[in-house]
Scaffold this motif. Structure first.
Motif, mmCIF file in Angstrom:
data_model
loop_
_atom_site.group_PDB
_atom_site.id
_atom_site.type_symbol
_atom_site.label_atom_id
_atom_site.label_comp_id
_atom_site.label_asym_id
_atom_site.label_seq_id
_atom_site.Cartn_x
_atom_site.Cartn_y
_atom_site.Cartn_z
ATOM 1 N N GLU A 62 0.919 -1.147 0.018
ATOM 2 C CA GLU A 62 -0.033 -0.064 0.038
ATOM 3 C C GLU A 62 0.871 1.268 0.113
ATOM 4 O OE1 GLU A 62 -2.695 -0.083 3.280
ATOM 5 O OE2 GLU A 62 -3.718 -1.725 2.613
ATOM 6 N N THR A 63 0.258 2.336 -0.776
ATOM 7 C CA THR A 63 1.064 3.679 -0.676
ATOM 8 C C THR A 63 0.111 4.727 -0.194
ATOM 9 O OG1 THR A 63 0.492 3.682 -3.117
ATOM 10 C CG2 THR A 63 2.789 2.819 -2.322
ATOM 11 N N LYS A 64 -1.312 4.374 -0.346
ATOM 12 C CA LYS A 64 -2.340 5.438 -0.294
ATOM 13 C C LYS A 64 -2.353 5.874 1.238
ATOM 14 C CE LYS A 64 -7.210 6.170 -0.766
ATOM 15 N NZ LYS A 64 -8.580 5.474 -1.197
ATOM 16 N N GLY A 65 -2.334 7.227 1.298
ATOM 17 C CA GLY A 65 -1.998 8.022 2.521
ATOM 18 C C GLY A 65 -0.861 8.181 3.272
ATOM 19 N N ARG A 66 0.157 7.681 2.658
ATOM 20 C CA ARG A 66 1.445 7.620 3.151
ATOM 21 C C ARG A 66 2.718 8.436 2.364
ATOM 22 N NH1 ARG A 66 -0.861 2.825 4.010
ATOM 23 N NH2 ARG A 66 -0.920 2.080 6.165
ATOM 24 N N LYS A 67 2.269 9.455 1.753
ATOM 25 C CA LYS A 67 2.782 10.288 1.091
ATOM 26 C C LYS A 67 3.611 9.506 -0.165
ATOM 27 C CE LYS A 67 2.838 13.667 4.630
ATOM 28 N NZ LYS A 67 3.484 14.667 5.157
ATOM 29 N N GLY A 68 3.240 8.537 -0.466
ATOM 30 C CA GLY A 68 4.139 7.821 -1.504
ATOM 31 C C GLY A 68 5.047 6.671 -1.201
ATOM 32 N N LYS A 69 5.045 6.593 0.139
ATOM 33 C CA LYS A 69 6.022 5.430 0.788
ATOM 34 C C LYS A 69 5.308 4.237 0.843
ATOM 35 C CE LYS A 69 9.067 8.724 2.056
ATOM 36 N NZ LYS A 69 10.223 8.683 1.380
ATOM 37 N N GLY A 70 6.034 3.034 0.253
ATOM 38 C CA GLY A 70 5.268 1.992 0.241
ATOM 39 C C GLY A 70 5.402 1.274 1.599
ATOM 40 N N LYS A 112 9.089 -5.334 0.863
ATOM 41 C CA LYS A 112 9.861 -6.759 1.210
ATOM 42 C C LYS A 112 8.821 -7.930 1.080
ATOM 43 C CE LYS A 112 13.597 -4.522 2.581
ATOM 44 N NZ LYS A 112 15.041 -4.841 2.642
ATOM 45 N N ARG A 113 8.003 -7.934 0.465
ATOM 46 C CA ARG A 113 6.979 -8.974 0.066
ATOM 47 C C ARG A 113 7.521 -10.528 0.039
ATOM 48 N NH1 ARG A 113 3.402 -6.738 -4.419
ATOM 49 N NH2 ARG A 113 5.203 -5.676 -5.227
ATOM 50 N N GLU A 114 8.561 -10.602 -0.766
ATOM 51 C CA GLU A 114 9.311 -11.910 -0.939
ATOM 52 C C GLU A 114 9.753 -12.685 0.388
ATOM 53 O OE1 GLU A 114 8.470 -13.868 -3.334
ATOM 54 O OE2 GLU A 114 7.743 -12.232 -4.351
ATOM 55 N N VAL A 115 10.419 -11.793 1.214
ATOM 56 C CA VAL A 115 11.137 -11.945 2.412
ATOM 57 C C VAL A 115 9.806 -12.471 3.379
ATOM 58 C CG1 VAL A 115 12.668 -10.984 4.227
ATOM 59 C CG2 VAL A 115 13.128 -10.656 2.022
ATOM 60 N N ILE A 130 -2.306 -9.891 -2.664
ATOM 61 C CA ILE A 130 -3.110 -9.126 -3.107
ATOM 62 C C ILE A 130 -2.785 -7.694 -3.647
ATOM 63 C CG2 ILE A 130 -5.377 -8.104 -2.143
ATOM 64 C CD1 ILE A 130 -5.643 -10.019 0.143
ATOM 65 N N GLY A 131 -3.401 -7.476 -4.788
ATOM 66 C CA GLY A 131 -3.052 -6.307 -5.441
ATOM 67 C C GLY A 131 -2.343 -6.370 -6.493
ATOM 68 N N GLY A 132 -1.191 -5.218 -6.815
ATOM 69 C CA GLY A 132 -0.537 -5.365 -8.027
ATOM 70 C C GLY A 132 0.821 -5.404 -7.487
#
Length: 132
Positions: A62-70, A112-115, A130-132
């Motif tokens: 997610e990046t929504k509401g976090r100023k572009g930070k993942g 870090k989804r894979e880790v 879930i998601g892209g």
């Protein structure tokens, strides 16, 4: 006969009545009680509600509401909050990033989804992205 009567129990004793004994051990749990002169503000114990898991740990970036930070969020684990905190601590340590537990979701900074997938599979969870 002059006596110094300092309380109502002394006055009752002067007239031959036995003073009333108050038993404070028999306290009633009343949900509508907010304040008591004996114990001050009443703190009610809230039961922790755990949403049942469907068998998958949902991992989402997610990046929504976090100023572009993942941020990677993990939900659907079906664990109590104490176990969520220990799992989040383990994930943060292996990823080398920060994170937190919000409600029933774990948030880990960075992508870090894979880790995270490897750690969750070692813990015995099935992982679904879930998601892209």
């Amino acid at each position: 006969m002059k006596k110094n009567l300092s309380s109502l129990s002394d006055l009752a004793g002067a007239f031959g009545k036995a003073p009333i004994e108050h038993d404070n051990t028999n306290k009633v749990d009343d949900d509508s009680l907010v304040y008591s002169t004996e114990s001050g503000r009443i703190q009610h114990k809230k039961a922790e509600v755990i949403t049942a898991s469907d068998g998958f740990a949902h991992v989402r970036r997610e990046t929504k509401g976090r100023k572009g930070k993942g941020v990677v969020t993990i939900s659907g684990l079906g664990l109590p909050s104490s176990e969520l905190k220990t799992l989040a601590k383990k994930l943060k340590k292996t990823c080398g990033t920060g994170g937190t537990v919000v409600g029933e979701t774990i948030e880990i900074q960075g992508d870090k989804r894979e880790v995270i997938k490897e750690v969750l599979e070692k813990e015995g969870f099935k992982v679904k992205f879930i998601g892209g």
